[in-house]
Design an enzyme around this catalytic site. Structure first.
Site, PDB file in Angstrom:
ATOM      1  N   LYS A   1      30.597  15.889  -1.184  1.00 46.21           N
ATOM      2  CA  LYS A   1      30.894  16.029  -2.613  1.00 46.21           C
ATOM      3  C   LYS A   1      29.620  16.008  -3.450  1.00 46.21           C
ATOM      4  O   LYS A   1      29.474  16.807  -4.391  1.00 46.21           O
ATOM      5  CB  LYS A   1      31.853  14.916  -3.066  1.00 46.21           C
ATOM      6  CG  LYS A   1      33.250  15.034  -2.460  1.00 46.21           C
ATOM      7  CD  LYS A   1      33.865  16.391  -2.753  1.00 46.21           C
ATOM      8  CE  LYS A   1      35.255  16.529  -2.217  1.00 46.21           C
ATOM      9  NZ  LYS A   1      35.825  17.881  -2.434  1.00 46.21           N
TER      10      LYS A   1
ATOM     11  N   TYR B   1      32.181  12.222   3.492  1.00 45.32           N
ATOM     12  CA  TYR B   1      32.873  12.725   2.310  1.00 45.32           C
ATOM     13  C   TYR B   1      31.957  12.663   1.091  1.00 45.32           C
ATOM     14  O   TYR B   1      31.841  13.628   0.327  1.00 45.32           O
ATOM     15  CB  TYR B   1      34.139  11.905   2.069  1.00 45.32           C
ATOM     16  CG  TYR B   1      34.956  12.359   0.874  1.00 45.32           C
ATOM     17  CD1 TYR B   1      35.873  13.394   0.991  1.00 45.32           C
ATOM     18  CD2 TYR B   1      34.810  11.734  -0.372  1.00 45.32           C
ATOM     19  CE1 TYR B   1      36.632  13.807  -0.107  1.00 45.32           C
ATOM     20  CE2 TYR B   1      35.558  12.146  -1.463  1.00 45.32           C
ATOM     21  CZ  TYR B   1      36.469  13.175  -1.330  1.00 45.32           C
ATOM     22  OH  TYR B   1      37.198  13.580  -2.417  1.00 45.32           O
TER      23      TYR B   1
ATOM     24  N   SER C   1      34.791  15.545  -6.634  1.00 45.39           N
ATOM     25  CA  SER C   1      35.507  14.322  -6.989  1.00 45.39           C
ATOM     26  C   SER C   1      34.522  13.211  -7.302  1.00 45.39           C
ATOM     27  O   SER C   1      33.306  13.364  -7.146  1.00 45.39           O
ATOM     28  CB  SER C   1      36.423  13.888  -5.838  1.00 45.39           C
ATOM     29  OG  SER C   1      35.694  13.179  -4.850  1.00 45.39           O
TER      30      SER C   1
END
Length: 274
Positions: free
Chosen positions: A157, A153, A141
């Site tokens: 990613k 996060y 993302s």
């Protein structure tokens, strides 16, 4: 092109579910993993689309279970055309506005199921993919390029983006394509619940979302493209690649790229040090 054999991890819901269905629409045999027996329901959806779904209960923290998954694919199919690394352990409170030290330490679970699990699956799948000159996709993302949902996060990613780049370096001589796919704001159960719970916070965001099937349509089209290798090693935005491949969402619309607001994938230096 014959119908592919695929593995889609984390396919019990969300993007993984949509990707499994889209590959099923090509007539693919799809091994789809999840931690619960609900993967059988998604396997049924793959069957309904003309493919052959095989639900496999698999915890991607369990190395033995992952090894058994790919051994089974090799024994039953003799090849693997497409691997989609989508499994990730998304913790509760991911969208909370808190600094990392006030978030639960369990947020580091994304390094295990998310980053490490993508490496482990690719390690087990590599020889099968080489035999088929296949396609490896890490789902990712815009959090790989900007601050999103906290440091854990973002690191997870950015990590899978870099894995795809470096997988491609090793796989290029064997004709295997490896990419990382930046998905947009998907209409998952989690996203829809957040939009409904706090509409003032998110404004017109709902109008810029995309269906969970959209990334799958992009993956399926990429698999069918005779020159897919030219994207190998890249982190690509699903909405932008969709335009190149002539892919639309389930409603016929063209989801927007969030590059103007969130930026694009960071550049990776082309140097290779062995």
């Amino acid at each position: 092109m014959s119908a592919p054999v695929a593995v889609v991890t984390g396919a019990s819901r969300g993007a993984g579910r949509g990707i499994a269905r889209a590959l099923g629409d090509l007539g693919a045999t799809v091994y789809l993993t999840g931690r619960s027996a609900s993967v059988a329901d998604v396997a049924g959806e793959v069957d309904a689309g003309g493919g052959h779904g095989i639900g496999v209960v698999c915890d991607h923290r369990d190395d033995a279970a992952v090894a058994a998954l790919f051994a089974r694919v090799g024994e039953e199919q003799g090849r693997l055309d497409v691997l989609v690394n989508n499994a990730i352990a998304l913790p509760s409170g991911l969208g909370d506005d808190q600094p990392f030290w006030e978030r639960p330490l369990e947020h580091q679970s994304m390094f295990d199921v998310g980053l490490r699990s993508s490496y482990a699956a690719a390690w087990h799948a590599a020889r099968l993919l080489i035999e088929a000159r296949g396609l490896l996709v890490n789902t990712s993302s815009f959090g790989g390029g900007c601050y999103m949902h906290g440091p854990a996060y973002g690191a997870a990613k950015a990590g899978v983006d870099r894995l795809a780049h470096d997988f491609a370096v090793d796989l290029e001589p064997h004709g295997v394509t490896a990419i990382s796919l930046w998905m947009g704001i998907l209409r998952t159960e989690r996203t829809l619940a957040a939009l409904e719970a706090d509409p003032d916070r998110y404004g017109d965001l709902a109008a810029r979302t995309e269906s969970v099937d959209f990334p799958g349509r992009v993956v399926a089209a990429l698999w069918q493209h005779p020159e897919r290798i030219r994207w190998s090693g890249q982190t690509v935005v699903a909405a932008e690649l969709a335009v190149e491949l002539g892919v639309t969402d389930v409603d016929g619309g063209q989801p927007p790229s969030h590059r103007p607001v969130l930026g694009g994938p960071p550049a990776v230096n082309p140097a290779i040090v062995r």
